[in-house]
Design an enzyme around this catalytic site. Structure first.
Site, PDB file in Angstrom:
ATOM      1  N   ASN A  75       8.083  36.093  23.229  1.00 39.12           N
ATOM      2  CA  ASN A  75       8.694  35.031  24.024  1.00 39.12           C
ATOM      3  C   ASN A  75       8.680  35.312  25.525  1.00 39.12           C
ATOM      4  O   ASN A  75       8.750  34.378  26.329  1.00 39.12           O
ATOM      5  CB  ASN A  75      10.140  34.824  23.540  1.00 39.12           C
ATOM      6  CG  ASN A  75      10.921  33.893  24.425  1.00 39.12           C
ATOM      7  OD1 ASN A  75      10.667  32.698  24.459  1.00 39.12           O
ATOM      8  ND2 ASN A  75      11.887  34.440  25.154  1.00 39.12           N
TER       9      ASN A  75
ATOM     10  N   TYR B   9      -0.383  29.992  34.845  1.00 35.78           N
ATOM     11  CA  TYR B   9       0.410  29.753  33.629  1.00 35.78           C
ATOM     12  C   TYR B   9      -0.423  29.048  32.568  1.00 35.78           C
ATOM     13  O   TYR B   9      -0.428  29.440  31.395  1.00 35.78           O
ATOM     14  CB  TYR B   9       1.639  28.919  33.988  1.00 35.78           C
ATOM     15  CG  TYR B   9       2.647  28.804  32.867  1.00 35.78           C
ATOM     16  CD1 TYR B   9       3.443  29.888  32.510  1.00 35.78           C
ATOM     17  CD2 TYR B   9       2.823  27.609  32.174  1.00 35.78           C
ATOM     18  CE1 TYR B   9       4.384  29.790  31.495  1.00 35.78           C
ATOM     19  CE2 TYR B   9       3.763  27.497  31.153  1.00 35.78           C
ATOM     20  CZ  TYR B   9       4.538  28.592  30.822  1.00 35.78           C
ATOM     21  OH  TYR B   9       5.458  28.490  29.801  1.00 35.78           O
TER      22      TYR B   9
ATOM     23  N   SER C 164       4.481  29.585  22.990  1.00 37.89           N
ATOM     24  CA  SER C 164       3.474  29.078  23.904  1.00 37.89           C
ATOM     25  C   SER C 164       4.031  27.903  24.700  1.00 37.89           C
ATOM     26  O   SER C 164       5.220  27.853  25.022  1.00 37.89           O
ATOM     27  CB  SER C 164       2.223  28.692  23.097  1.00 37.89           C
ATOM     28  OG  SER C 164       1.162  28.318  23.943  1.00 37.89           O
TER      29      SER C 164
ATOM     30  N   VAL D  94      12.490  22.726  27.601  1.00 41.21           N
ATOM     31  CA  VAL D  94      13.795  23.215  27.152  1.00 41.21           C
ATOM     32  C   VAL D  94      14.721  23.382  28.351  1.00 41.21           C
ATOM     33  O   VAL D  94      14.305  23.789  29.440  1.00 41.21           O
ATOM     34  CB  VAL D  94      13.633  24.557  26.398  1.00 41.21           C
ATOM     35  CG1 VAL D  94      14.971  25.000  25.808  1.00 41.21           C
ATOM     36  CG2 VAL D  94      12.597  24.424  25.296  1.00 41.21           C
TER      37      VAL D  94
ATOM     38  N   THR E 179      16.494  25.232  30.309  1.00 39.39           N
ATOM     39  CA  THR E 179      16.696  26.635  30.678  1.00 39.39           C
ATOM     40  C   THR E 179      16.584  26.790  32.186  1.00 39.39           C
ATOM     41  O   THR E 179      16.292  25.840  32.911  1.00 39.39           O
ATOM     42  CB  THR E 179      15.644  27.534  30.009  1.00 39.39           C
ATOM     43  OG1 THR E 179      14.345  27.176  30.523  1.00 39.39           O
ATOM     44  CG2 THR E 179      15.648  27.357  28.496  1.00 39.39           C
TER      45      THR E 179
ATOM     46  N   LYS F 296      -1.343  30.821  28.874  1.00 36.34           N
ATOM     47  CA  LYS F 296      -0.918  30.260  27.594  1.00 36.34           C
ATOM     48  C   LYS F 296      -2.128  29.874  26.736  1.00 36.34           C
ATOM     49  O   LYS F 296      -2.076  29.980  25.502  1.00 36.34           O
ATOM     50  CB  LYS F 296       0.001  29.056  27.817  1.00 36.34           C
ATOM     51  CG  LYS F 296       1.367  29.435  28.380  1.00 36.34           C
ATOM     52  CD  LYS F 296       2.103  30.409  27.462  1.00 36.34           C
ATOM     53  CE  LYS F 296       3.503  30.727  27.959  1.00 36.34           C
ATOM     54  NZ  LYS F 296       4.229  31.675  27.077  1.00 36.34           N
TER      55      LYS F 296
END
Length: 256
Positions: free
Chosen positions: A86, A153, A139, A184, A186, A157
């Site tokens: 993760n 990035y 991912s 998400v 976050t 991925k």
């Protein structure tokens, strides 16, 4: 049967913390967390689950230290049944031709987002072969996307997904697959909203701001449960695939 043992990287916050919490509280698992720092939230879990949680602070770009941490986790609980990869970074957000981002910066970025995966896999494979366990590569839709300013990035991925597919072919007794958790709620999303405008196209940046304002971001608690469940029960039919956390393939692993 002994409690299953799951190793997870990037567990101090965000998705990783949510997965760790779910594994401990909802899946009766033993967990080995590997992260650079120990946040107060992770510290609280240690107090609540002293016997079933081993937290190790480690720089995942340090090959020997990372290998040692995984070995220590296996020795501590006696087995490894799942590995959740993760840990990742989004910085730097910049155009590919940005002169302020050197090639060494790109290499350091891939040390975190890609080469650390190789270290973790190599260290975990003996135990996962014994348990016929599972590896989840956390991912992103960026793996198949092309968001402006996300060159490093996006590429990292995409490389992660390719590694997952190849591993699935090489290790047929281990379930290995990549999972996109969606957008998400976050701290990474907060950084994108606050600092992304100067490096991204206005339409791309607006989509992230709108998702937050409209309340459509994914709750870490929900996707964390799915990842936790998959790390323990994902079927061989998922191996080699790239799935979204809320697709039909993952529906049975959602919280009831």
């Amino acid at each position: 049967m002994p409690n299953p043992v799951v190793v997870i990287t990037g567990a101090s916050k965000g998705i990783g913390l949510a997965v760790t919490r779910s594994l401990l509280k909802e899946h009766n698992a033993h967990v080995v967390t590997i992260s650079r720092t120990r946040t107060p939230e992770l510290g609280q879990l240690i107090q609540e689950h002293e016997q079933s949680l081993l937290t190790l602070e480690c720089d995942i770009t340090d090959e020997l230290a990372f290998q040692s941490a995984i070995t220590r986790g296996k020795d501590h609980f006696g087995q490894i049944d799942g590995l959740i990869l993760n840990a990742a970074t989004l910085d730097p957000i910049a155009r590919i031709d940005n002169a302020d981002i050197t090639l060494d910066d790109w290499k350091s970025y891939f040390d975190v987002n890609f080469f650390s995966l190789v270290t973790a896999i190599r260290a975990s494979l003996p135990g996962l072969r014994e348990s016929k366990g599972r590896i989840i590569f956390v991912s992103s839709g960026a793996a198949t996307g092309n968001i402006y300013g996300w060159g490093a990035y996006n590429a990292s991925k995409a490389a992660m997904n390719s590694l997952s597919r190849t591993l699935a072919n090489e290790e047929p007794s281990i379930v290995s697959f990549a999972l996109a958790p969606g957008r998400v709620d976050t701290s990474m999303q907060a950084v994108l909203r606050d600092a992304g405008a100067q490096h991204m196209k206005a339409t791309d940046h607006k989509s992230f701001v709108d998702a937050y304002n409209e309340g459509t971001l994914v709750n870490p608690h929900d996707v964390g449960y799915v990842i936790a469940a998959l790390s323990l029960r994902a079927p061989l039919s998922l191996t080699g695939q790239f799935v979204k956390w809320d697709n039909e393939e993952c529906r049975e692993f959602q919280r009831k």
